[in-house]
Design a protein around this motif. Structure first.
Motif, PDB file in Angstrom:
ATOM      1  N   ALA A 160      -0.348   5.870   4.500  1.00 25.75           N
ATOM      2  CA  ALA A 160      -1.236   6.496   5.491  1.00 25.75           C
ATOM      3  C   ALA A 160      -2.205   7.482   4.839  1.00 25.75           C
ATOM      4  N   SER A 161      -1.779   8.075   3.724  1.00 27.58           N
ATOM      5  CA  SER A 161      -2.654   9.009   3.001  1.00 27.58           C
ATOM      6  C   SER A 161      -3.629   8.287   2.074  1.00 27.58           C
ATOM      7  N   GLY A 162      -3.593   6.936   2.097  1.00 29.26           N
ATOM      8  CA  GLY A 162      -4.561   6.148   1.332  1.00 29.26           C
ATOM      9  C   GLY A 162      -4.159   5.865  -0.112  1.00 29.26           C
ATOM     10  N   ASN A 163      -2.867   5.999  -0.430  1.00 28.81           N
ATOM     11  CA  ASN A 163      -2.409   5.774  -1.810  1.00 28.81           C
ATOM     12  C   ASN A 163      -2.139   4.306  -2.111  1.00 28.81           C
ATOM     13  N   ALA A 164      -2.482   3.884  -3.309  1.00 30.67           N
ATOM     14  CA  ALA A 164      -2.170   2.522  -3.771  1.00 30.67           C
ATOM     15  C   ALA A 164      -0.703   2.475  -4.216  1.00 30.67           C
ATOM     16  N   ASN A 165      -0.186   1.235  -4.362  1.00 21.23           N
ATOM     17  CA  ASN A 165       1.233   1.064  -4.723  1.00 21.23           C
ATOM     18  C   ASN A 165       1.626   1.825  -5.984  1.00 21.23           C
ATOM     19  N   ILE A 167       0.438   4.577  -7.293  1.00 26.29           N
ATOM     20  CA  ILE A 167       0.569   6.026  -7.047  1.00 26.29           C
ATOM     21  C   ILE A 167       1.819   6.312  -6.221  1.00 26.29           C
ATOM     22  N   ILE A 168       2.080   5.441  -5.224  1.00 25.16           N
ATOM     23  CA  ILE A 168       3.296   5.590  -4.405  1.00 25.16           C
ATOM     24  C   ILE A 168       4.531   5.505  -5.309  1.00 25.16           C
ATOM     25  N   ALA A 169       4.522   4.522  -6.223  1.00 25.34           N
ATOM     26  CA  ALA A 169       5.647   4.332  -7.151  1.00 25.34           C
ATOM     27  C   ALA A 169       5.852   5.598  -7.992  1.00 25.34           C
ATOM     28  N   ASP A 170       4.751   6.148  -8.505  1.00 25.03           N
ATOM     29  CA  ASP A 170       4.836   7.365  -9.325  1.00 25.03           C
ATOM     30  C   ASP A 170       5.388   8.546  -8.518  1.00 25.03           C
ATOM     31  N   GLN A 171       4.858   8.698  -7.313  1.00 26.62           N
ATOM     32  CA  GLN A 171       5.267   9.853  -6.494  1.00 26.62           C
ATOM     33  C   GLN A 171       6.737   9.792  -6.085  1.00 26.62           C
ATOM     34  N   LEU A 172       7.233   8.578  -5.849  1.00 24.58           N
ATOM     35  CA  LEU A 172       8.620   8.427  -5.387  1.00 24.58           C
ATOM     36  C   LEU A 172       9.578   8.093  -6.534  1.00 24.58           C
ATOM     37  N   GLU A 177       7.322  -2.782  -8.063  1.00 28.41           N
ATOM     38  CA  GLU A 177       7.989  -3.916  -7.395  1.00 28.41           C
ATOM     39  C   GLU A 177       8.774  -3.428  -6.183  1.00 28.41           C
ATOM     40  N   THR A 178       9.463  -2.294  -6.367  1.00 25.87           N
ATOM     41  CA  THR A 178      10.254  -1.726  -5.256  1.00 25.87           C
ATOM     42  C   THR A 178       9.329  -1.300  -4.118  1.00 25.87           C
ATOM     43  N   VAL A 179       8.180  -0.734  -4.464  1.00 28.65           N
ATOM     44  CA  VAL A 179       7.202  -0.342  -3.432  1.00 28.65           C
ATOM     45  C   VAL A 179       6.766  -1.580  -2.655  1.00 28.65           C
ATOM     46  N   LYS A 180       6.466  -2.665  -3.380  1.00 29.64           N
ATOM     47  CA  LYS A 180       6.034  -3.913  -2.716  1.00 29.64           C
ATOM     48  C   LYS A 180       7.109  -4.428  -1.761  1.00 29.64           C
ATOM     49  N   THR A 181       8.369  -4.335  -2.199  1.00 30.68           N
ATOM     50  CA  THR A 181       9.484  -4.764  -1.331  1.00 30.68           C
ATOM     51  C   THR A 181       9.527  -3.908  -0.067  1.00 30.68           C
ATOM     52  N   HIS A 182       9.380  -2.589  -0.250  1.00 29.54           N
ATOM     53  CA  HIS A 182       9.376  -1.684   0.919  1.00 29.54           C
ATOM     54  C   HIS A 182       8.227  -2.032   1.863  1.00 29.54           C
ATOM     55  N   VAL A 183       7.048  -2.293   1.312  1.00 35.07           N
ATOM     56  CA  VAL A 183       5.877  -2.619   2.135  1.00 35.07           C
ATOM     57  C   VAL A 183       6.138  -3.896   2.939  1.00 35.07           C
ATOM     58  N   THR A 184       6.707  -4.900   2.269  1.00 29.77           N
ATOM     59  CA  THR A 184       7.043  -6.160   2.964  1.00 29.77           C
ATOM     60  C   THR A 184       7.993  -5.895   4.126  1.00 29.77           C
ATOM     61  N   ASN A 185       9.023  -5.066   3.865  1.00 33.75           N
ATOM     62  CA  ASN A 185       9.998  -4.744   4.922  1.00 33.75           C
ATOM     63  C   ASN A 185       9.354  -3.964   6.066  1.00 33.75           C
ATOM     64  N   ILE A 186       8.472  -3.039   5.710  1.00 34.28           N
ATOM     65  CA  ILE A 186       7.781  -2.233   6.732  1.00 34.28           C
ATOM     66  C   ILE A 186       6.948  -3.135   7.648  1.00 34.28           C
ATOM     67  N   LEU A 187       6.165  -4.028   7.048  1.00 36.69           N
ATOM     68  CA  LEU A 187       5.311  -4.938   7.842  1.00 36.69           C
ATOM     69  C   LEU A 187       6.171  -5.792   8.755  1.00 36.69           C
ATOM     70  N   SER A 188       7.290  -6.273   8.223  1.00 34.65           N
ATOM     71  CA  SER A 188       8.182  -7.149   8.993  1.00 34.65           C
ATOM     72  C   SER A 188       8.805  -6.383  10.166  1.00 34.65           C
ATOM     73  N   LYS A 189       9.347  -5.202   9.892  1.00 35.13           N
ATOM     74  CA  LYS A 189      10.033  -4.433  10.941  1.00 35.13           C
ATOM     75  C   LYS A 189       9.067  -3.959  12.037  1.00 35.13           C
TER      76      LYS A 189
END
Length: 210
Positions: A160-165, A167-172, A177-189
Motif C-alpha cells: 500500500a505504501s508503494g514498495n516493490a517486492n 524492498i518489502i523483502a529487505d524491510q521484513l 520468493e517468500t514475498v511473492k508467495t505472500h502476495v499470491t496468498n493475499i490476492l487469493s484470500k
C-alpha cells in the motif's frame, strides 16, 4: 431536568467538532438523555469515562494517535460493563469485528446518525446490541473466508505504501520468493485481481488503513 435520575448519561467521542455538535443537539433535545462529556481522541475518552462514568459512550473509530478501538479495549478492561456504540463512516467487516471483539455493543454509520442514533442509544442502554443490516450483511459475506495472517498484513501495508517486492523483502528480512508467495496468498484470500485491487479491498474492509 439535569438531575433526572432516569436520564441516559452520554459521552461523545469524535475528533470532528461539527459531528459532536450535531450529536449534542440530537441528544439534548430528548427528555430521557443528557450529554455529560465530550472527547476528541482516545486518551481523552478514557479520562472522561473515568470521570463521568457515562451510561452510553459514542465512539468514533478513526481518530489521530490513540484510536477508537484502543480506547474501547482500555475502557472495557477497566469497566467491563461499559456500553459503547461505535460511530464510523466504514462498513468494513474487519473493522466491525475488531470493535465488537473490543467490547462495542452497537455500530452506527455516520451517514445514518440522524435516523438511528437515539434508537440505538436506548437499545444499547437497555442491554441490547445494535448492528445495522448493511453491516451485518458485510459480516456475513466474509464470515467463512480465511483471514490474512499478520505477516500477510505486514506485506499488504508495504504494498500500500508503494514498495516493490525487493524492498518489502529487505524491510521484513525475508526472501523475494517468500514475498511473492505472500502476495499470491493475499490476492487469493481477498479475491483481488492485482496488488492495487488488493489494497483497495483491504482498506474498504478495514484490514489496513492508508
Amino acid at each position: 431536568m439535569s438531575n433526572n435520575p432516569k436520564q441516559i448519561r452520554i459521552l461523545s467521542v469524535d475528533d470532528h467538532p461539527l459531528l459532536r455538535e450535531g450529536i449534542a443537539a440530537l441528544v439534548n433535545a430528548e427528555a430521557d438523555m443528557k450529554l455529560v462529556a465530550e472527547a476528541s481522541n482516545g486518551k481523552e475518552a478514557i479520562e472522561k469515562f473515568r470521570l463521568h462514568r457515562p451510561d452510553v459512550t459514542l465512539m468514533d473509530l478513526q481518530m489521530p494517535g490513540f484510536n477508537g478501538i484502543e480506547a474501547i479495549i482500555d475502557i472495557h478492561n477497566e469497566f467491563p460493563n461499559a456500553r459503547i456504540i461505535v460511530l464510523t463512516t466504514y462498513t468494513g467487516d474487519v473493522q466491525v469485528l475488531r470493535a465488537l471483539r473490543a467490547g462495542a455493543r452497537g455500530y452506527i454509520l455516520k451517514g445514518h446518525v440522524h435516523r438511528e442514533l437515539l434508537e440505538a442509544i436506548r437499545a444499547v442502554h437497555a442491554g441490547n446490541k445494535r448492528i445495522p443490516p448493511e453491516v451485518a450483511a458485510e459480516l456475513a459475506d466474509h464470515a467463512t473466508e480465511e483471514n490474512l495472517s499478520s505477516r500477510e498484513i505486514d506485506v499488504l501495508r508495504l504494498i500500500a505504501s508503494g514498495n516493490a517486492n525487493k524492498i518489502i523483502a529487505d524491510q521484513l528480512s525475508i526472501s523475494e520468493e517468500t514475498v511473492k508467495t505472500h502476495v499470491t496468498n493475499i490476492l487469493s484470500k481477498l479475491g483481488a485481481n492485482d496488488r492495487t485491487h488488493a489494497v483497495m479491498i483491504a482498506v474498504k474492509r478495514g484490514i489496513i488503513e492508508l
